[in-house]
Scaffold this motif. Structure first.
Motif, PDB file in Angstrom:
ATOM      1  N   ARG A 209       0.837  -1.205   0.000  1.00 33.30           N
ATOM      2  CA  ARG A 209       0.000   0.000   0.000  1.00 33.30           C
ATOM      3  C   ARG A 209       0.869   1.250   0.000  1.00 33.30           C
ATOM      4  NH1 ARG A 209      -3.625   1.274  -1.551  1.00 33.30           N
ATOM      5  NH2 ARG A 209      -4.819   2.364   0.064  1.00 33.30           N
ATOM      6  N   THR A 212       2.345   2.060  -3.514  1.00 29.75           N
ATOM      7  CA  THR A 212       1.372   2.652  -4.435  1.00 29.75           C
ATOM      8  C   THR A 212       1.057   4.101  -4.062  1.00 29.75           C
ATOM      9  OG1 THR A 212       0.393   0.479  -4.811  1.00 29.75           O
ATOM     10  CG2 THR A 212      -0.928   2.403  -5.416  1.00 29.75           C
ATOM     11  N   LEU A 213       0.823   4.347  -2.771  1.00 26.06           N
ATOM     12  CA  LEU A 213       0.486   5.702  -2.321  1.00 26.06           C
ATOM     13  C   LEU A 213       1.673   6.648  -2.496  1.00 26.06           C
ATOM     14  CD1 LEU A 213      -1.526   4.779   0.894  1.00 26.06           C
ATOM     15  CD2 LEU A 213      -2.442   5.749  -1.215  1.00 26.06           C
ATOM     16  N   ALA A 216       1.875   7.842  -5.995  1.00 24.48           N
ATOM     17  CA  ALA A 216       0.869   8.877  -6.275  1.00 24.48           C
ATOM     18  C   ALA A 216       1.321  10.232  -5.752  1.00 24.48           C
ATOM     19  CB  ALA A 216      -0.463   8.479  -5.649  1.00 24.48           C
ATOM     20  N   ALA A 222      -1.717  12.389  -5.981  1.00 27.35           N
ATOM     21  CA  ALA A 222      -2.438  11.922  -4.801  1.00 27.35           C
ATOM     22  C   ALA A 222      -3.501  12.919  -4.369  1.00 27.35           C
ATOM     23  CB  ALA A 222      -1.454  11.674  -3.661  1.00 27.35           C
ATOM     24  N   THR A 223      -4.622  12.360  -3.940  1.00 24.61           N
ATOM     25  CA  THR A 223      -5.650  13.196  -3.327  1.00 24.61           C
ATOM     26  C   THR A 223      -5.253  13.460  -1.883  1.00 24.61           C
ATOM     27  OG1 THR A 223      -6.909  11.293  -2.564  1.00 24.61           O
ATOM     28  CG2 THR A 223      -7.389  12.087  -4.796  1.00 24.61           C
ATOM     29  N   ALA A 225      -6.901  12.568   0.677  1.00 29.51           N
ATOM     30  CA  ALA A 225      -7.140  11.332   1.427  1.00 29.51           C
ATOM     31  C   ALA A 225      -5.995  10.348   1.220  1.00 29.51           C
ATOM     32  CB  ALA A 225      -8.454  10.708   0.980  1.00 29.51           C
ATOM     33  N   GLU A 226      -5.464  10.271   0.010  1.00 22.69           N
ATOM     34  CA  GLU A 226      -4.372   9.340  -0.261  1.00 22.69           C
ATOM     35  C   GLU A 226      -3.099   9.791   0.431  1.00 22.69           C
ATOM     36  OE1 GLU A 226      -5.537   7.496  -4.617  1.00 22.69           O
ATOM     37  OE2 GLU A 226      -4.538   9.442  -4.507  1.00 22.69           O
ATOM     38  N   ALA A 227      -2.874  11.084   0.484  1.00 23.33           N
ATOM     39  CA  ALA A 227      -1.692  11.598   1.183  1.00 23.33           C
ATOM     40  C   ALA A 227      -1.774  11.280   2.668  1.00 23.33           C
ATOM     41  CB  ALA A 227      -1.570  13.101   0.957  1.00 23.33           C
ATOM     42  N   ALA A 229      -3.500   8.798   3.928  1.00 25.16           N
ATOM     43  CA  ALA A 229      -3.406   7.350   4.055  1.00 25.16           C
ATOM     44  C   ALA A 229      -1.959   6.889   4.007  1.00 25.16           C
ATOM     45  CB  ALA A 229      -4.203   6.673   2.943  1.00 25.16           C
ATOM     46  N   LEU A 230      -1.136   7.585   3.227  1.00 21.26           N
ATOM     47  CA  LEU A 230       0.277   7.220   3.151  1.00 21.26           C
ATOM     48  C   LEU A 230       0.920   7.348   4.524  1.00 21.26           C
ATOM     49  CD1 LEU A 230       2.833   6.455   1.616  1.00 21.26           C
ATOM     50  CD2 LEU A 230       3.097   8.882   1.000  1.00 21.26           C
ATOM     51  N   TRP A 233      -0.335   4.461   6.787  1.00 17.71           N
ATOM     52  CA  TRP A 233       0.268   3.150   6.494  1.00 17.71           C
ATOM     53  C   TRP A 233       1.734   3.093   6.915  1.00 17.71           C
ATOM     54  CZ3 TRP A 233      -1.834  -1.325   5.569  1.00 17.71           C
ATOM     55  CH2 TRP A 233      -3.146  -1.400   5.095  1.00 17.71           C
TER      56      TRP A 233
END
Length: 260
Positions: A209, A212-213, A216, A222-223, A225-227, A229-230, A233
């Motif tokens: 994960r 992938t993040l 991005a 990256a959005t 939310a993805e930032a 989430a990185l 994780w």
């Protein structure tokens, strides 16, 4: 002048089988009337496969028989199991008796096999039948490894087997009690192995994960939310790396929660 006395109308003969010479029994040959009436010759009509030679008076021993040898014109004693009840020593089933004159083959016996009970078979020892335990098809377990062992041969169960299944890999066989007992060393080894495998699995999931993040973010794709989430994780992977330092590891593990 007195006429010669006419000989007996019959004369004893003994019949034998055409193919084997086996004595079939006593019979009679009849006087040839034409020969007698013509020139007074005493001649009896002996049919084929018959002889006027009398066989031995004594009955042959068991497994023996009288056989006429046409080449010598004499009776001889040969093997005779042609009417005997025989059993196959490889299958313990009734067999086919040998021909008259043939010896009893090594795979046949005159001894009937004994009756077997459940869990038994009969085997030929070379001289007699023996009852042998038969556990084929049963499932037993190795006392050393706990692995399942299928019994495929007749005979007693080999040493080192039990019919009691091993509860799990933390148990070892106790020869004193005759049962499986928990082994502290095996339990510890199992706990360590499980903890290491589970930690590796969770770490691999986190790393996948994160990769992938991170891609991005690096590509500015990256959005928000993805930032976020990185970061979650990465934090999760760090917490995983500290699991082996927990006080109760590996017996009891407080696994960090997965990121949302």
């Amino acid at each position: 002048m007195a006429l010669p006395k006419q000989p007996a109308a019959t004369f004893a003969i003994w019949r034998f089988a055409a193919d084997t010479g086996q004595l079939l029994g006593e019979d009679v040959a009849y006087l040839d009337p034409l020969a007698w009436e013509t020139d007074g010759t005493t001649r009896y009509i002996v049919p084929p496969c018959a002889t006027t030679v009398k066989p031995p008076a004594a009955a042959p021993a068991h497994g023996k028989g009288h056989c006429f040898d046409a080449a010598t014109g004499k009776w001889k004693t040969v093997s005779d199991y042609s009417t005997a009840s025989v059993w196959d020593t490889t299958t313990a089933l009734p067999g086919t008796p040998p021909r008259f004159g043939d010896a009893l083959p090594a795979n046949l016996t005159l001894f009937a096999p004994p009756t077997t009970a459940a869990g038994q078979v009969v085997q030929w020892s070379g001289k007699d039948w023996a009852l042998v335990a038969d556990h084929r098809g049963e499932v037993w377990y190795s006392q050393e490894s706990g692995l399942q062992v299928a019994i495929v041969a007749v005979g007693d169960i080999p040493a080192g087997l039990t019919q009691t299944a091993r509860p799990d890999v933390t148990h070892a066989w106790d020869s004193v009690t005759g049962n499986w007992v928990v082994d502290d060393l095996l339990r510890e080894q199992h706990q360590v192995q499980y903890a290491q495998e589970e930690l590796a699995r969770r770490t691999a999931t986190a790393s996948e994960r994160i990769t992938t993040l991170a891609d991005a973010v690096a590509l500015e794709m990256a959005t928000d939310a993805e930032a976020a989430a990185l970061t979650d994780w990465k934090r999760y992977r760090v917490l995983l790396s500290r699991v082996p330092k927990q006080e109760m590891y590996p017996a009891a593990i407080d696994w960090p929660a997965l990121p949302a």
